[in-house]
Design a protein around this motif. Structure first.
Motif, PDB file in Angstrom:
ATOM      1  N   GLY A 258       0.790  -1.232   0.000  1.00  0.00           N
ATOM      2  CA  GLY A 258       0.000   0.000   0.000  1.00  0.00           C
ATOM      3  C   GLY A 258       0.818   1.276   0.000  1.00  0.00           C
ATOM      4  N   SER A 259       2.070   1.196  -0.410  1.00  0.00           N
ATOM      5  CA  SER A 259       2.931   2.376  -0.461  1.00  0.00           C
ATOM      6  C   SER A 259       3.615   2.426  -1.821  1.00  0.00           C
ATOM      7  N   LEU A 260       3.713   3.632  -2.385  1.00  0.00           N
ATOM      8  CA  LEU A 260       4.424   3.795  -3.664  1.00  0.00           C
ATOM      9  C   LEU A 260       5.860   4.252  -3.435  1.00  0.00           C
ATOM     10  N   ARG A 261       6.224   4.484  -2.205  1.00  0.00           N
ATOM     11  CA  ARG A 261       7.538   5.059  -1.865  1.00  0.00           C
ATOM     12  C   ARG A 261       8.665   4.098  -2.233  1.00  0.00           C
ATOM     13  N   LYS A 262       9.738   4.686  -2.803  1.00  0.00           N
ATOM     14  CA  LYS A 262      10.858   3.852  -3.281  1.00  0.00           C
ATOM     15  C   LYS A 262      11.452   3.010  -2.154  1.00  0.00           C
ATOM     16  N   ASN A 263      11.696   3.636  -1.020  1.00  0.00           N
ATOM     17  CA  ASN A 263      12.327   2.892   0.078  1.00  0.00           C
ATOM     18  C   ASN A 263      11.321   2.450   1.131  1.00  0.00           C
ATOM     19  N   SER A 264      10.147   2.094   0.665  1.00  0.00           N
ATOM     20  CA  SER A 264       9.046   1.732   1.562  1.00  0.00           C
ATOM     21  C   SER A 264       9.412   0.606   2.530  1.00  0.00           C
ATOM     22  N   PHE A 265       9.144   0.849   3.813  1.00  0.00           N
ATOM     23  CA  PHE A 265       9.314  -0.214   4.815  1.00  0.00           C
ATOM     24  C   PHE A 265       8.377  -1.388   4.497  1.00  0.00           C
ATOM     25  N   ASN A 266       7.197  -1.042   4.005  1.00  0.00           N
ATOM     26  CA  ASN A 266       6.222  -2.107   3.742  1.00  0.00           C
ATOM     27  C   ASN A 266       6.655  -3.000   2.580  1.00  0.00           C
ATOM     28  N   ARG A 267       7.312  -2.399   1.588  1.00  0.00           N
ATOM     29  CA  ARG A 267       7.834  -3.249   0.498  1.00  0.00           C
ATOM     30  C   ARG A 267       8.966  -4.122   1.014  1.00  0.00           C
TER      31      ARG A 267
ATOM     32  N   TYR B 121      -2.088   5.601   6.782  1.00  0.00           N
ATOM     33  CA  TYR B 121      -2.062   7.027   6.454  1.00  0.00           C
ATOM     34  C   TYR B 121      -3.234   7.688   7.171  1.00  0.00           C
ATOM     35  N   ASN B 122      -2.925   8.610   8.054  1.00  0.00           N
ATOM     36  CA  ASN B 122      -3.985   9.367   8.733  1.00  0.00           C
ATOM     37  C   ASN B 122      -5.051   8.450   9.315  1.00  0.00           C
ATOM     38  N   ARG B 123      -4.548   7.412   9.989  1.00  0.00           N
ATOM     39  CA  ARG B 123      -5.391   6.457  10.722  1.00  0.00           C
ATOM     40  C   ARG B 123      -6.306   5.618   9.825  1.00  0.00           C
ATOM     41  N   SER B 124      -5.907   5.483   8.544  1.00  0.00           N
ATOM     42  CA  SER B 124      -6.680   4.621   7.647  1.00  0.00           C
ATOM     43  C   SER B 124      -5.726   4.033   6.609  1.00  0.00           C
TER      44      SER B 124
HETATM   45  C1  LIG Z   1       0.145  10.980   4.438  1.00  0.00           C
HETATM   46  C2  LIG Z   1       0.769  10.228   5.600  1.00  0.00           C
HETATM   47  C3  LIG Z   1      -0.012   9.902   6.684  1.00  0.00           C
HETATM   48  C4  LIG Z   1       0.539   9.146   7.741  1.00  0.00           C
HETATM   49  N1  LIG Z   1      -0.264   8.758   8.773  1.00  0.00           N
HETATM   50  C5  LIG Z   1       0.203   7.878   9.690  1.00  0.00           C
HETATM   51  C6  LIG Z   1      -0.668   7.297  10.645  1.00  0.00           C
HETATM   52  O1  LIG Z   1      -1.859   7.570  10.694  1.00  0.00           O
HETATM   53  N2  LIG Z   1      -0.144   6.397  11.523  1.00  0.00           N
HETATM   54  C7  LIG Z   1       1.182   6.045  11.501  1.00  0.00           C
HETATM   55  O2  LIG Z   1       1.595   5.227  12.297  1.00  0.00           O
HETATM   56  N3  LIG Z   1       2.030   6.591  10.599  1.00  0.00           N
HETATM   57  C8  LIG Z   1       1.576   7.477   9.685  1.00  0.00           C
HETATM   58  N4  LIG Z   1       2.406   7.992   8.717  1.00  0.00           N
HETATM   59  C9  LIG Z   1       3.839   7.641   8.752  1.00  0.00           C
HETATM   60  C10 LIG Z   1       4.083   6.332   8.054  1.00  0.00           C
HETATM   61  O3  LIG Z   1       4.021   5.293   9.015  1.00  0.00           O
HETATM   62  C11 LIG Z   1       5.489   6.323   7.410  1.00  0.00           C
HETATM   63  O4  LIG Z   1       5.564   7.359   6.461  1.00  0.00           O
HETATM   64  C12 LIG Z   1       5.841   4.991   6.799  1.00  0.00           C
HETATM   65  O5  LIG Z   1       7.200   4.995   6.461  1.00  0.00           O
HETATM   66  C13 LIG Z   1       4.994   4.710   5.565  1.00  0.00           C
HETATM   67  O6  LIG Z   1       5.203   3.413   5.091  1.00  0.00           O
HETATM   68  P1  LIG Z   1       6.236   3.080   3.904  1.00  0.00           P
HETATM   69  O7  LIG Z   1       7.626   3.212   4.509  1.00  0.00           O
HETATM   70  O8  LIG Z   1       5.925   1.668   3.533  1.00  0.00           O
HETATM   71  O9  LIG Z   1       6.010   4.055   2.802  1.00  0.00           O
HETATM   72  C14 LIG Z   1       1.891   8.754   7.680  1.00  0.00           C
HETATM   73  C15 LIG Z   1       2.666   9.130   6.581  1.00  0.00           C
HETATM   74  C16 LIG Z   1       2.121   9.834   5.546  1.00  0.00           C
HETATM   75  C17 LIG Z   1       2.964  10.173   4.335  1.00  0.00           C
END
Ligand SMILES: Cc1cc2nc3c(=O)[nH]c(=O)nc-3n(C[C@H](O)[C@H](O)[C@H](O)COP(=O)(O)O)c2cc1C
Length: 183
Positions: free
Chosen positions: A11-20, A79-82
């Motif tokens: 669910g993340s498009l980020r290059k260095n995504s933790f989820n990926r 993202y933003n609690r969803s």
């Molecule tokens: C738009 C946005 C909303 C976020 N909202 C939350 C949140 O509700 N809860 C949370 O724990 N982290 C939140 N984060 C931080 C994410 O946990 C963090 O950016 C994480 O690295 C995203 O996952 P990824 O690394 O796979 O991209 C948010 C980040 C972004 C960019």
């Protein structure tokens, strides 16, 4: 035991995504019957009901990839609690045209990592709500809420030693769950 092709949706498009990274580490740990394949959601246009029946190529491709999978693993940040909009968009794209959802009946599991302390708990709960409506039987336990911290991943990309057994247990349960729904 026959193979189970698992469509992995990050669910993340980020290059260095933790989820990926998590999805890739889980693939390394997955028991034999599971074959993980990430299905990208990056190219999907925003869902528009006017395009029903005349879908763009990336949507057609995405729908075929889900149809060809026997199970689905969602690996998502919060993202933003969803759930991130890109993930909801992918779910919507797969769900239409009406009566032609590609999700129906596919066994699923959810997992995620975030920087926040509740480790995607609320995103997962929202996701479960959508998956229930899409008629996807979703693994209930174990729930896994991960916080991105040093040690979560080992240097070689595997799950770190502290969490490896727990994650292996999750994958065992997911395997048994997915097997229940194979023809
Ligand atoms: C738009 C946005 C909303 C976020 N909202 C939350 C949140 O509700 N809860 C949370 O724990 N982290 C939140 N984060 C931080 C994410 O946990 C963090 O950016 C994480 O690295 C995203 O996952 P990824 O690394 O796979 O991209 C948010 C980040 C972004 C960019």
């Amino acid at each position: 035991m026959s193979q189970i092709k698992v469509a992995v949706i990050v669910g993340s498009l980020r290059k260095n995504s933790f989820n990926r990274r998590l999805a890739q580490a889980l693939a390394l740990l997955a028991p034999k019957p599971l074959v993980f394949e990430e299905v990208s959601i990056a190219e999907l246009p925003l869902y528009d009901q006017d395009a029903d029946g005349n879908e763009a190529e990336p949507v057609k491709r995405f729908r075929i990839q889900i149809q060809e999978a026997q199970a689905v693993l969602f690996v998502t940040p919060e993202y933003n609690r969803s759930i991130p909009g890109v993930l909801k968009n992918a779910l919507d794209q797969g769900s239409r045209p009406y009566g032609k959802s590609v999700w129906t009946g596919k066994p699923a599991a959810v997992i995620g990592v975030s920087v926040g302390a509740i480790g995607t708990a609320l995103a997962q709960q929202h996701l479960r709500n959508v998956l229930a409506y899409l008629d996807m039987p979703t693994l209930g336990q174990p729930e896994i809420f991960l916080q991105a911290k040093d040690g979560l991943f080992a240097d070689d990309g595997q799950i770190g030693a502290g969490s490896r057994d727990f994650m292996a247990g999750f994958l065992q349960q997911f395997t048994a769950w997915a097997q229940l729904y194979q023809p």
